[in-house]
Design a protein around this motif. Structure first.
Motif, PDB file in Angstrom:
ATOM      1  N   VAL A  22       0.840  -1.202   0.000  1.00  0.00           N
ATOM      2  CA  VAL A  22       0.000   0.000   0.000  1.00  0.00           C
ATOM      3  C   VAL A  22       0.877   1.255   0.000  1.00  0.00           C
ATOM      4  O   VAL A  22       0.581   2.236  -0.691  1.00  0.00           O
ATOM      5  CB  VAL A  22      -0.951  -0.001   1.219  1.00  0.00           C
ATOM      6  CG1 VAL A  22      -1.769   1.292   1.263  1.00  0.00           C
ATOM      7  CG2 VAL A  22      -1.882  -1.196   1.166  1.00  0.00           C
ATOM      8  N   ALA A  23       1.959   1.223   0.771  1.00  0.00           N
ATOM      9  CA  ALA A  23       2.879   2.368   0.801  1.00  0.00           C
ATOM     10  C   ALA A  23       3.525   2.571  -0.566  1.00  0.00           C
ATOM     11  O   ALA A  23       3.696   3.715  -1.024  1.00  0.00           O
ATOM     12  CB  ALA A  23       3.955   2.148   1.871  1.00  0.00           C
ATOM     13  N   SER A  24       3.894   1.476  -1.221  1.00  0.00           N
ATOM     14  CA  SER A  24       4.483   1.555  -2.557  1.00  0.00           C
ATOM     15  C   SER A  24       3.483   2.139  -3.555  1.00  0.00           C
ATOM     16  O   SER A  24       3.851   2.940  -4.424  1.00  0.00           O
ATOM     17  CB  SER A  24       4.928   0.159  -3.005  1.00  0.00           C
ATOM     18  OG  SER A  24       5.431   0.187  -4.326  1.00  0.00           O
ATOM     19  N   GLU A  25       2.238   1.743  -3.427  1.00  0.00           N
ATOM     20  CA  GLU A  25       1.196   2.278  -4.298  1.00  0.00           C
ATOM     21  C   GLU A  25       1.052   3.790  -4.096  1.00  0.00           C
ATOM     22  O   GLU A  25       0.899   4.550  -5.059  1.00  0.00           O
ATOM     23  CB  GLU A  25      -0.135   1.584  -4.007  1.00  0.00           C
ATOM     24  CG  GLU A  25      -1.292   2.085  -4.852  1.00  0.00           C
ATOM     25  CD  GLU A  25      -2.612   1.441  -4.468  1.00  0.00           C
ATOM     26  OE1 GLU A  25      -3.436   1.233  -5.362  1.00  0.00           O
ATOM     27  OE2 GLU A  25      -2.811   1.169  -3.273  1.00  0.00           O
ATOM     28  N   MET A  26       1.115   4.222  -2.839  1.00  0.00           N
ATOM     29  CA  MET A  26       1.038   5.653  -2.551  1.00  0.00           C
ATOM     30  C   MET A  26       2.200   6.389  -3.215  1.00  0.00           C
ATOM     31  O   MET A  26       2.020   7.430  -3.852  1.00  0.00           O
ATOM     32  CB  MET A  26       1.079   5.866  -1.038  1.00  0.00           C
ATOM     33  CG  MET A  26       1.142   7.341  -0.621  1.00  0.00           C
ATOM     34  SD  MET A  26      -0.325   8.274  -1.092  1.00  0.00           S
ATOM     35  CE  MET A  26      -1.479   7.690   0.155  1.00  0.00           C
ATOM     36  N   ALA A  27       3.403   5.838  -3.083  1.00  0.00           N
ATOM     37  CA  ALA A  27       4.575   6.469  -3.687  1.00  0.00           C
ATOM     38  C   ALA A  27       4.430   6.542  -5.208  1.00  0.00           C
ATOM     39  O   ALA A  27       4.725   7.570  -5.830  1.00  0.00           O
ATOM     40  CB  ALA A  27       5.835   5.694  -3.311  1.00  0.00           C
ATOM     41  N   PHE A  28       3.956   5.455  -5.798  1.00  0.00           N
ATOM     42  CA  PHE A  28       3.802   5.403  -7.251  1.00  0.00           C
ATOM     43  C   PHE A  28       2.771   6.412  -7.744  1.00  0.00           C
ATOM     44  O   PHE A  28       2.893   6.967  -8.835  1.00  0.00           O
ATOM     45  CB  PHE A  28       3.401   3.990  -7.677  1.00  0.00           C
ATOM     46  CG  PHE A  28       3.235   3.829  -9.159  1.00  0.00           C
ATOM     47  CD1 PHE A  28       4.332   3.929 -10.016  1.00  0.00           C
ATOM     48  CD2 PHE A  28       1.990   3.578  -9.717  1.00  0.00           C
ATOM     49  CE1 PHE A  28       4.181   3.784 -11.394  1.00  0.00           C
ATOM     50  CE2 PHE A  28       1.830   3.424 -11.083  1.00  0.00           C
ATOM     51  CZ  PHE A  28       2.926   3.534 -11.924  1.00  0.00           C
ATOM     52  N   SER A  29       1.755   6.680  -6.937  1.00  0.00           N
ATOM     53  CA  SER A  29       0.739   7.654  -7.329  1.00  0.00           C
ATOM     54  C   SER A  29       1.351   9.032  -7.533  1.00  0.00           C
ATOM     55  O   SER A  29       0.890   9.815  -8.377  1.00  0.00           O
ATOM     56  CB  SER A  29      -0.371   7.727  -6.271  1.00  0.00           C
ATOM     57  OG  SER A  29       0.040   8.432  -5.113  1.00  0.00           O
ATOM     58  N   ARG A  30       2.406   9.330  -6.795  1.00  0.00           N
ATOM     59  CA  ARG A  30       3.072  10.633  -6.917  1.00  0.00           C
ATOM     60  C   ARG A  30       3.859  10.722  -8.224  1.00  0.00           C
ATOM     61  O   ARG A  30       3.991  11.798  -8.809  1.00  0.00           O
ATOM     62  CB  ARG A  30       3.992  10.875  -5.719  1.00  0.00           C
ATOM     63  CG  ARG A  30       3.348  10.684  -4.370  1.00  0.00           C
ATOM     64  CD  ARG A  30       2.146  11.588  -4.198  1.00  0.00           C
ATOM     65  NE  ARG A  30       2.562  12.975  -4.045  1.00  0.00           N
ATOM     66  CZ  ARG A  30       1.750  14.027  -4.181  1.00  0.00           C
ATOM     67  NH1 ARG A  30       0.488  13.856  -4.541  1.00  0.00           N
ATOM     68  NH2 ARG A  30       2.197  15.253  -4.001  1.00  0.00           N
ATOM     69  N   GLU A  31       4.365   9.580  -8.668  1.00  0.00           N
ATOM     70  CA  GLU A  31       5.039   9.535  -9.964  1.00  0.00           C
ATOM     71  C   GLU A  31       4.011   9.686 -11.084  1.00  0.00           C
ATOM     72  O   GLU A  31       4.239  10.411 -12.061  1.00  0.00           O
ATOM     73  CB  GLU A  31       5.801   8.215 -10.100  1.00  0.00           C
ATOM     74  CG  GLU A  31       6.900   8.035  -9.056  1.00  0.00           C
ATOM     75  CD  GLU A  31       7.375   6.600  -8.956  1.00  0.00           C
ATOM     76  OE1 GLU A  31       7.294   5.876  -9.978  1.00  0.00           O
ATOM     77  OE2 GLU A  31       7.807   6.179  -7.862  1.00  0.00           O
TER      78      GLU A  31
END
Length: 306
Positions: free
Chosen positions: A219-228
């Motif tokens: 979930v944290a990785s998904e959040m980070a990817f959303s910023r990209e």
């Protein structure tokens, strides 16, 4: 592609060495000029975060050792920018709406008044990473947990924004005008704040629910990817955020006060959880689905996104 982009940064420069004037190679000058670009100090809107008092962690900012981000003129940065352009091309209305929701998930340590219009959103952000545990995982039912997480993210925010100010990395759209960023954050790029705090939450929750560690990190990785996907962070910002979180939680665990509070938080969660049932199935691979949809068929991009 990169050579042409770099060559447009500046057409000429005159330098003086030992009273002699020499015209440098235009490409060399353009590259150096590109590397001179930083996040504009005048645009830094979070100066108040640099004055926050920490609750648990009391170490110099230099304690957190993040590797320098790739130079603006490097092949690595060019590859990252191309990756973001690929995401931009692939993102649809559904993906944009999803990232809009995630963009609003952040905790502001200065918004503590329940009468504030942003208070509810702010507090609810503390429970985003663990939301799949069930509807019982919320501020109202977990007041001790709420206070501990507020303290943790207040500490993390001080260090994250101090690092941002020190690195002063320009946002991707400040290097490539073709990027259509969906927002313009008022602070530097490196490390990613959303990635940092999301991974802090994931690592802390993993101490309480080690069996769900992969899910929380997903979930944290998904959040980070959303910023990209929104065009506001490079993948290396996301990785730096995750690395910061790892080091930060290591420092947290050295704090006797935090360890005591973590035990109180754990006891509260265990008690409240016992009176409830998980209403959602924990799915460790959920984050990869969103990432795969946006990345699409680009094999090179998949390598960068991994």
């Amino acid at each position: 592609m990169f050579a042409n982009f770099a060559a447009n940064a500046q057409t000429a420069m005159v330098v003086h060495t030992n009273n002699k004037t020499a015209k440098e190679n235009k490409a060399d000058v353009a590259i150096r000029s590109l590397d001179d670009i930083t996040f504009p100090e005048a645009d830094f809107k979070r100066g108040a975060y640099l004055k926050l008092r920490t609750v648990y962690v009391d170490v110099p900012v230099s304690k957190f050792r993040l590797k320098p981000f790739p130079a603006n003129s490097s092949a690595e940065t060019r590859a990252e920018l191309d990756f973001l352009l690929h995401l931009q091309k692939n993102r649809n209305a559904e993906a944009i709406n999803r990232t809009e929701t995630m963009a609003a998930v952040y905790f502001d340590p200065l918004t503590t008044n329940p009468a504030d219009a942003d208070y509810t959103r702010n507090i609810n952000s503390l429970f985003y990473i663990g939301r799949d545990l069930g509807p019982w995982f919320n501020a109202k039912q977990l007041p001790v947990t709420t206070q501990v997480l507020q303290n943790v993210i207040q500490d993390a925010t001080y260090y994250i924004f101090s690092l941002k100010a020190d690195f002063s990395r320009p946002r991707p759209y400040q290097l490539d005008a073709r990027l259509e960023n969906l927002e313009a954050p008022g602070h530097a790029s490196y490390p990613s704040g959303h990635s940092s705090t999301s991974h802090v939450h994931a690592y802390i929750l993993s101490h309480i629910f080690p069996e769900y560690k992969d899910h929380f990190l997903g979930v944290a990785s998904e959040m980070a990817f959303s910023r990209e996907t929104r065009g506001v962070h490079y993948p290396s910002d996301s990785e730096a955020g995750k690395e910061f979180a790892r080091q930060f939680v290591e420092e947290l665990m050295k704090s006797r006060k935090f360890r005591t509070d973590l035990e109180a938080m754990k006891a509260e969660i265990v008690q409240v959880r016992a009176a409830n049932q998980l209403t959602k199935k924990i799915r460790p691979k959920a984050a990869q689905k969103f990432r795969a949809e946006v990345v699409g068929e680009c094999k090179t991009c998949r390598t960068i996104a991994a």
